[in-house]
Design a protein around this motif. Structure first.
Motif, PDB file in Angstrom:
ATOM      1  N   PRO A   1      -0.762  -9.877  38.405  1.00 18.18           N
ATOM      2  CA  PRO A   1      -0.121  -9.594  37.124  1.00 18.18           C
ATOM      3  C   PRO A   1       1.095 -10.486  36.893  1.00 18.18           C
ATOM      4  O   PRO A   1       2.241 -10.094  37.160  1.00 18.18           O
ATOM      5  CB  PRO A   1       0.275  -8.120  37.248  1.00 18.18           C
ATOM      6  CG  PRO A   1       0.506  -7.921  38.715  1.00 18.18           C
ATOM      7  CD  PRO A   1      -0.505  -8.814  39.398  1.00 18.18           C
TER       8      PRO A   1
ATOM      9  N   GLU B   1       7.461  -8.702  30.135  1.00 18.71           N
ATOM     10  CA  GLU B   1       7.268  -8.299  31.509  1.00 18.71           C
ATOM     11  C   GLU B   1       5.786  -8.426  31.867  1.00 18.71           C
ATOM     12  O   GLU B   1       4.921  -8.022  31.075  1.00 18.71           O
ATOM     13  CB  GLU B   1       7.729  -6.856  31.727  1.00 18.71           C
ATOM     14  CG  GLU B   1       9.219  -6.664  31.542  1.00 18.71           C
ATOM     15  CD  GLU B   1       9.642  -5.210  31.721  1.00 18.71           C
ATOM     16  OE1 GLU B   1      10.810  -4.988  32.029  1.00 18.71           O
ATOM     17  OE2 GLU B   1       8.771  -4.310  31.554  1.00 18.71           O
TER      18      GLU B   1
ATOM     19  N   ARG C   1       2.092  -7.919  33.045  1.00 19.94           N
ATOM     20  CA  ARG C   1       1.204  -6.770  33.203  1.00 19.94           C
ATOM     21  C   ARG C   1      -0.250  -7.185  33.457  1.00 19.94           C
ATOM     22  O   ARG C   1      -1.041  -6.387  33.927  1.00 19.94           O
ATOM     23  CB  ARG C   1       1.246  -5.892  31.947  1.00 19.94           C
ATOM     24  CG  ARG C   1       2.577  -5.184  31.715  1.00 19.94           C
ATOM     25  CD  ARG C   1       2.833  -4.127  32.784  1.00 19.94           C
ATOM     26  NE  ARG C   1       4.069  -3.386  32.536  1.00 19.94           N
ATOM     27  CZ  ARG C   1       5.268  -3.751  32.994  1.00 19.94           C
ATOM     28  NH1 ARG C   1       5.393  -4.863  33.720  1.00 19.94           N
ATOM     29  NH2 ARG C   1       6.336  -3.010  32.752  1.00 19.94           N
TER      30      ARG C   1
ATOM     31  N   SER D   1      -4.179  -4.170  36.926  1.00 19.80           N
ATOM     32  CA  SER D   1      -2.874  -4.590  36.416  1.00 19.80           C
ATOM     33  C   SER D   1      -1.851  -4.736  37.544  1.00 19.80           C
ATOM     34  O   SER D   1      -2.043  -5.524  38.460  1.00 19.80           O
ATOM     35  CB  SER D   1      -2.402  -3.595  35.353  1.00 19.80           C
ATOM     36  OG  SER D   1      -1.193  -3.981  34.764  1.00 19.80           O
ATOM     37  N   THR D   2      -0.763  -3.965  37.503  1.00 15.81           N
ATOM     38  CA  THR D   2       0.323  -4.118  38.465  1.00 15.81           C
ATOM     39  C   THR D   2      -0.043  -3.654  39.867  1.00 15.81           C
ATOM     40  O   THR D   2       0.751  -3.824  40.803  1.00 15.81           O
ATOM     41  CB  THR D   2       1.571  -3.353  37.987  1.00 15.81           C
ATOM     42  OG1 THR D   2       1.211  -1.990  37.730  1.00 15.81           O
ATOM     43  CG2 THR D   2       2.124  -3.965  36.702  1.00 15.81           C
TER      44      THR D   2
END
Length: 365
Positions: free
Chosen positions: A159, A168, A170, A261-262
């Motif tokens: 990510p 940020e 993601r 994702s993260t």
């Protein structure tokens, strides 16, 4: 054949470039991987996939990745001896667990399953979870298309990309590949470029990158390589790139039950398994028409697109796959060029592992 030490020779890159044949680079790369406990077949497979990217001039996904793979194994973030397993199979659908093994080994098994299932059902979808970086997606798309099928391959990634309107990270660069029997091969990131191309620029001492490749930590576009490394890759086409990245995330990670994702690690993230997910779709062309006829239709379509008059500043119109196939033909003849930074990184890793440096010939440019 000349074996050189590259450290401290930065000036020579202005006039010379080290070249190495694909065969020699593959053998050397496999030896390097075996030094960190890759079984011989796995080491050869990984080496072949990376060198194939170098041959196609997709150097960002070539042997410059070897030091990162080695470091992953040394940290315990990847198990080079792991053997994946089939979790479930139902009709044309199969779920595979990579068990944190080499991404290339996982992809190889999944492509084999996809082709076998498509032979039986006409098409097949295989998803894999808990895998690792598998090199360039094109290598696996072609593994399916060489069987007379349409191959579509996707994977999620670290990510490092902010969604459209965000700053940020993601999402990953989440590549999409489609390979067919015929002269057309698409392999693209859902960012303007794959992040490894920015790292390649940094490793080889390039102070700037083209506009549109990346943005800084505040989401402002930048052309400074170091700022780009600290910042974020640019989504392809704004909100459209974010949408495509989420599509890949859903088809790979959400569908397989893998990290999303993260939750995903990366080859440059220490102390965290990568846990990449991948998707392999195979469509048997002969269920619709003979493969020869399909190939002729692809040739006609590609030729028709390329017959368009070139825009100002261009000599010709190309379609997906053309630049890479041309580069491959040239590099098979003359050898694979390795940038100074890549050579130095490979030499340092080899020295640390007690492996001889890659055998290269110097070529004046």
């Amino acid at each position: 054949m000349l074996i050189l030490t590259f450290t401290g020779r930065a000036l020579c890159w202005l006039i010379q470039m080290p070249l190495i044949s694909a065969e020699e680079l593959t053998a050397w790369s496999a030896t390097l991987l075996q030094a960190v406990n890759f079984p011989r077949p796995a080491a050869r497979l990984v080496a072949e996939s990376l060198v194939a990217a170098n041959l196609r001039a997709v150097d960002s996904h070539g042997v410059q990745l070897l030091p990162y793979y080695v470091e992953q194994v040394e940290r315990g973030d990847m198990d080079p001896t792991a053997e994946g397993r089939v979790v479930s199979a139902s009709g044309a659908c199969l779920l595979y667990d990579g068990a944190n093994g080499p991404g290339q080994c996982v992809a190889d098994a999944c492509c084999t399953h996809a082709v076998q299932l498509a032979r039986k059902h006409g098409m097949a979808i295989v998803t894999a979870r808990d895998s690792n970086h598998f090199g360039a997606a094109a290598y696996w798309g072609q593994k399916i298309s060489v069987a007379g099928m349409i191959g579509i391959v996707m994977c999620n990634a670290s990510p490092i990309v902010a969604p459209w309107q965000g700053k940020e990270p993601r999402l990953g660069t989440n590549p999409i590949c489609m390979s067919v029997p015929g002269p057309w091969l698409l392999d693209m990131a859902t960012t303007t470029v794959a992040n490894n191309r920015i790292f390649k620029a940094l490793v080889n001492g390039e102070e700037s990158i083209p506009a549109g490749w990346a943005m800084d930590c505040e989401g402002v576009p930048t052309t400074n390589t170091e700022t780009a490394i600290r910042g974020l890759p640019m989504p392809l086409g704004g909100y459209k790139g974010s949408g495509l990245a989420m599509m890949v995330e859903i088809l790979c990670a959400t569908l397989s039950g893998g990290a999303m994702s993260t939750e995903v690690g990366g080859i440059r993230i220490k102390g965290k398994p990568t846990r990449i997910s991948q998707m392999f779709l195979a469509i048997e062309v002969s269920r619709f028409m003979p493969v020869v006829e399909f190939t002729r239709r692809i040739e006609w379509l590609a030729g028709t697109v390329k017959s368009s008059a070139p825009a100002k500043g261009y000599d010709e119109v190309l379609v997906a796959g053309d630049p890479e196939w041309r580069a491959e033909a040239e590099r098979l003849r003359s050898g694979i060029p390795l940038g100074g930074g890549t050579c130095e990184a490979l030499e340092q890793t080899a020295t640390r592992l007690g492996v001889a440096p890659p055998p290269v010939k110097m070529h004046t440019i």
